[in-house]
Design a protein around this motif. Structure first.
Motif, PDB file in Angstrom:
ATOM      1  N   SER A 217       0.757  -1.061  -0.092  1.00  0.00           N
ATOM      2  CA  SER A 217       0.163   0.077   0.002  1.00  0.00           C
ATOM      3  C   SER A 217       1.094   1.221   0.068  1.00  0.00           C
ATOM      4  O   SER A 217       1.958   1.471   0.796  1.00  0.00           O
ATOM      5  N   SER A 218       0.364   2.435  -0.819  1.00  0.00           N
ATOM      6  CA  SER A 218       1.249   3.617  -0.818  1.00  0.00           C
ATOM      7  C   SER A 218       1.102   4.445   0.647  1.00  0.00           C
ATOM      8  O   SER A 218       2.060   4.937   0.795  1.00  0.00           O
ATOM      9  N   LEU A 219      -0.112   3.869   1.332  1.00  0.00           N
ATOM     10  CA  LEU A 219       0.031   4.463   2.741  1.00  0.00           C
ATOM     11  C   LEU A 219       1.122   3.789   3.527  1.00  0.00           C
ATOM     12  O   LEU A 219       1.739   4.526   4.316  1.00  0.00           O
ATOM     13  N   VAL A 220       1.689   2.873   3.259  1.00  0.00           N
ATOM     14  CA  VAL A 220       2.976   2.193   4.037  1.00  0.00           C
ATOM     15  C   VAL A 220       4.111   2.731   3.425  1.00  0.00           C
ATOM     16  O   VAL A 220       5.025   3.263   4.256  1.00  0.00           O
ATOM     17  N   THR A 221       4.388   2.902   2.240  1.00  0.00           N
ATOM     18  CA  THR A 221       5.573   3.511   1.660  1.00  0.00           C
ATOM     19  C   THR A 221       5.588   5.066   1.805  1.00  0.00           C
ATOM     20  O   THR A 221       6.830   5.362   2.271  1.00  0.00           O
ATOM     21  N   LEU A 222       4.616   5.531   1.663  1.00  0.00           N
ATOM     22  CA  LEU A 222       4.750   7.108   2.279  1.00  0.00           C
ATOM     23  C   LEU A 222       4.991   7.192   3.489  1.00  0.00           C
ATOM     24  O   LEU A 222       5.994   8.218   4.046  1.00  0.00           O
ATOM     25  N   SER A 223       4.373   6.406   4.654  1.00  0.00           N
ATOM     26  CA  SER A 223       4.863   6.442   5.984  1.00  0.00           C
ATOM     27  C   SER A 223       6.284   6.151   6.247  1.00  0.00           C
ATOM     28  O   SER A 223       6.896   6.892   7.038  1.00  0.00           O
ATOM     29  N   ILE A 224       6.605   5.109   5.714  1.00  0.00           N
ATOM     30  CA  ILE A 224       8.025   4.629   6.193  1.00  0.00           C
ATOM     31  C   ILE A 224       9.195   5.809   5.582  1.00  0.00           C
ATOM     32  O   ILE A 224      10.131   5.976   6.106  1.00  0.00           O
ATOM     33  N   VAL A 225       8.840   6.092   4.331  1.00  0.00           N
ATOM     34  CA  VAL A 225       9.567   7.072   3.828  1.00  0.00           C
ATOM     35  C   VAL A 225       9.994   8.380   4.473  1.00  0.00           C
ATOM     36  O   VAL A 225      11.064   8.774   4.708  1.00  0.00           O
ATOM     37  N   SER A 226       8.749   8.928   4.752  1.00  0.00           N
ATOM     38  CA  SER A 226       8.376   9.870   5.661  1.00  0.00           C
ATOM     39  C   SER A 226       9.274   9.764   7.114  1.00  0.00           C
ATOM     40  O   SER A 226       9.842  10.835   7.572  1.00  0.00           O
ATOM     41  N   GLY A 227       8.913   8.722   7.718  1.00  0.00           N
ATOM     42  CA  GLY A 227       9.564   8.601   8.870  1.00  0.00           C
ATOM     43  C   GLY A 227      11.113   8.188   8.967  1.00  0.00           C
ATOM     44  O   GLY A 227      12.021   8.761   9.694  1.00  0.00           O
TER      45      GLY A 227
END
Length: 174
Positions: free
Chosen positions: A76-86
């Motif tokens: 999910s893009s919600l996963v990738t956006l969250s991890i990259v942002s983190g």
């Protein structure tokens, strides 16, 4: 940004870790590569899909995904956006006072369980706040890159950082 301090002396033979940067540390045009990377797991994808109520079968149903062009679930893009942002927080907004928003989020390649991802951030602009004179607004562009070099995500972000003289570390005992 030639030297950002990682430790602060707090006593005789005693040091405290110091995370993040303040407004004056930011140099427009600098690119920071964020480490460590992160290998994505099935649990990451399933948990975030359930947590966010994103129940699209493209992320959680192997049988459904066998019929797609990828023949397996997409992370999910919600996963990738969250991890990259983190991943970017340590070098961008670890001392931030407010996250002001994300713009121009682009998902440019699929990501799958087992992919190892990294992030990098380029500082685009900074200016002192007009309404908060002891704080500055920083703009940056962050990119998510797979271990094989594939760019999969781009976004821009703005956040508020304290100036060096108004950093909260001492007041908060950090």
């Amino acid at each position: 940004m030639d030297q950002v301090r990682a430790y602060k002396k707090v006593g005789d033979r005693r040091w405290r870790e110091s995370r993040g940067v303040v407004y004056e540390d930011i140099e427009v045009g600098i690119i920071v590569e964020h480490r460590p990377g992160r290998t994505l797991t099935e649990a990451d994808n399933i948990w975030m899909s359930l947590l966010s109520l994103n129940l699209h079968p493209l992320h959680i149903d192997d049988a459904y995904c066998e019929k797609t062009e990828w023949q397996r679930p997409l992370v999910s893009s919600l996963v990738t956006l969250s991890i990259v942002s983190g991943m970017s927080v340590q070098s961008t907004s670890a001392r931030g006072l407010a996250n002001l928003g994300w713009d121009n989020i682009r998902l440019v390649a699929p990501v799958f369980v087992g992919d190892t991802i990294y992030a990098e951030t380029e500082y685009l602009d900074k200016r002192l706040s007009k309404s908060r004179p002891n704080q500055g607004i920083v703009s940056c562009a962050t990119r998510g890159i797979k271990a094989d070099g594939t760019l999969f995500l781009t976004c821009q972000r703005q956040f508020l950082l304290p100036t060096r003289d108004h950093d909260l570390e001492d007041q908060a005992g950090y």
